[in-house]
Design a protein around this motif. Structure first.
Motif, PDB file in Angstrom:
ATOM      1  N   GLY A 109      -1.434   2.088   2.009  1.00  0.00           N
ATOM      2  CA  GLY A 109      -2.055   1.556   0.809  1.00  0.00           C
ATOM      3  C   GLY A 109      -1.449   0.263   0.295  1.00  0.00           C
ATOM      4  N   ALA A 110      -0.344  -0.186   0.873  1.00  0.00           N
ATOM      5  CA  ALA A 110       0.329  -1.396   0.376  1.00  0.00           C
ATOM      6  C   ALA A 110      -0.570  -2.623   0.490  1.00  0.00           C
ATOM      7  N   ALA A 111      -1.209  -2.803   1.613  1.00  0.00           N
ATOM      8  CA  ALA A 111      -2.078  -3.973   1.803  1.00  0.00           C
ATOM      9  C   ALA A 111      -3.271  -3.914   0.858  1.00  0.00           C
ATOM     10  N   GLU A 112      -3.874  -2.742   0.727  1.00  0.00           N
ATOM     11  CA  GLU A 112      -5.026  -2.581  -0.151  1.00  0.00           C
ATOM     12  C   GLU A 112      -4.648  -2.846  -1.604  1.00  0.00           C
ATOM     13  N   LEU A 113      -3.483  -2.374  -2.009  1.00  0.00           N
ATOM     14  CA  LEU A 113      -3.014  -2.572  -3.384  1.00  0.00           C
ATOM     15  C   LEU A 113      -2.897  -4.055  -3.708  1.00  0.00           C
ATOM     16  N   ALA A 114      -2.452  -4.827  -2.744  1.00  0.00           N
ATOM     17  CA  ALA A 114      -2.282  -6.264  -2.962  1.00  0.00           C
ATOM     18  C   ALA A 114      -3.624  -6.994  -3.039  1.00  0.00           C
ATOM     19  N   GLU A 115      -4.668  -6.412  -2.450  1.00  0.00           N
ATOM     20  CA  GLU A 115      -5.953  -7.104  -2.350  1.00  0.00           C
ATOM     21  C   GLU A 115      -6.954  -6.754  -3.442  1.00  0.00           C
ATOM     22  N   VAL A 116      -6.876  -5.573  -4.020  1.00  0.00           N
ATOM     23  CA  VAL A 116      -7.913  -5.134  -4.954  1.00  0.00           C
ATOM     24  C   VAL A 116      -7.586  -5.518  -6.395  1.00  0.00           C
ATOM     25  N   GLU A 117      -8.635  -5.744  -7.149  1.00  0.00           N
ATOM     26  CA  GLU A 117      -8.466  -6.100  -8.554  1.00  0.00           C
ATOM     27  C   GLU A 117      -8.677  -4.900  -9.470  1.00  0.00           C
ATOM     28  N   TRP A 118      -9.249  -3.827  -8.947  1.00  0.00           N
ATOM     29  CA  TRP A 118      -9.588  -2.683  -9.792  1.00  0.00           C
ATOM     30  C   TRP A 118      -8.408  -1.739 -10.035  1.00  0.00           C
ATOM     31  N   ILE A 119      -7.276  -2.036  -9.439  1.00  0.00           N
ATOM     32  CA  ILE A 119      -6.055  -1.272  -9.724  1.00  0.00           C
ATOM     33  C   ILE A 119      -5.148  -2.176 -10.566  1.00  0.00           C
ATOM     34  N   ALA A 127       4.347   0.927 -13.262  1.00  0.00           N
ATOM     35  CA  ALA A 127       5.157  -0.008 -12.480  1.00  0.00           C
ATOM     36  C   ALA A 127       5.913   0.682 -11.345  1.00  0.00           C
ATOM     37  N   ALA A 128       6.439   1.888 -11.583  1.00  0.00           N
ATOM     38  CA  ALA A 128       7.209   2.589 -10.545  1.00  0.00           C
ATOM     39  C   ALA A 128       6.332   2.957  -9.350  1.00  0.00           C
ATOM     40  N   VAL A 129       5.101   3.360  -9.606  1.00  0.00           N
ATOM     41  CA  VAL A 129       4.180   3.700  -8.508  1.00  0.00           C
ATOM     42  C   VAL A 129       3.816   2.425  -7.750  1.00  0.00           C
ATOM     43  N   ILE A 185       6.024  -1.320  -1.046  1.00  0.00           N
ATOM     44  CA  ILE A 185       6.987  -1.460   0.043  1.00  0.00           C
ATOM     45  C   ILE A 185       6.211  -1.695   1.334  1.00  0.00           C
ATOM     46  N   ILE A 186       6.592  -2.705   2.059  1.00  0.00           N
ATOM     47  CA  ILE A 186       5.884  -3.046   3.297  1.00  0.00           C
ATOM     48  C   ILE A 186       5.864  -1.840   4.231  1.00  0.00           C
TER      49      ILE A 186
END
Length: 130
Positions: A18-28, A5-7, A13-14
């Motif tokens: 990697g913030a945009a990618e993190l929001a879009e991918v399901e494999w993370i 959760a901390a990572v 944070i906008i």
């Protein structure tokens, strides 16, 4: 790939790389550390994300992707198998998922990621990009 959760909070944070990618991918997937005793046992000099990542790897008996040297040392003392970004890039190239690593490293550096210059020089030579 599972991140604590901390990572997730740090990356989300906008404007963080990697913030945009993190929001879009399901494999993370995001996970919460359940055994808080591992967190207490880790050096307070480590960031929350590093401590949680180490604790989560220990809880799950999983490999840990980490480049930060202090975190790697702490994880190694707990017997955690550690891999780094350069290993991921080398494997991706070896398996044919990417053709070259240099542009990826340059993009990471331009986003604020720090690599040791000597290490990068040697790595690029090993990858045939020296």
């Amino acid at each position: 790939v599972t991140i604590p959760a901390a990572v997730h909070a740090e990356i989300s944070i906008i404007g963080m790389p990697g913030a945009a990618e993190l929001a879009e991918v399901e494999w993370i997937q995001r996970a919460v550390v359940t055994d808080l005793s591992w967190l207490a046992a880790l050096p307070s000099a480590l960031h929350a994300g590093e401590r949680e990542a180490i604790a989560l790897a220990k809880e799950r008996d999983a490999q840990l992707l980490m480049d930060e040297i202090r975190g790697r040392r702490a994880a190694a003392q707990l017997g955690i198998e550690i891999i780094g970004t350069l290993r991921i890039l080398a494997d991706a190239k070896r398996l044919g998922h990417i053709e070259v690593v240099r542009p990826i490293i340059l993009e990471m550096q331009s986003s604020g990621y720090r690599f040791d210059r000597t290490l990068i020089r040697r790595f690029l030579e090993q990858m045939g990009e020296g």
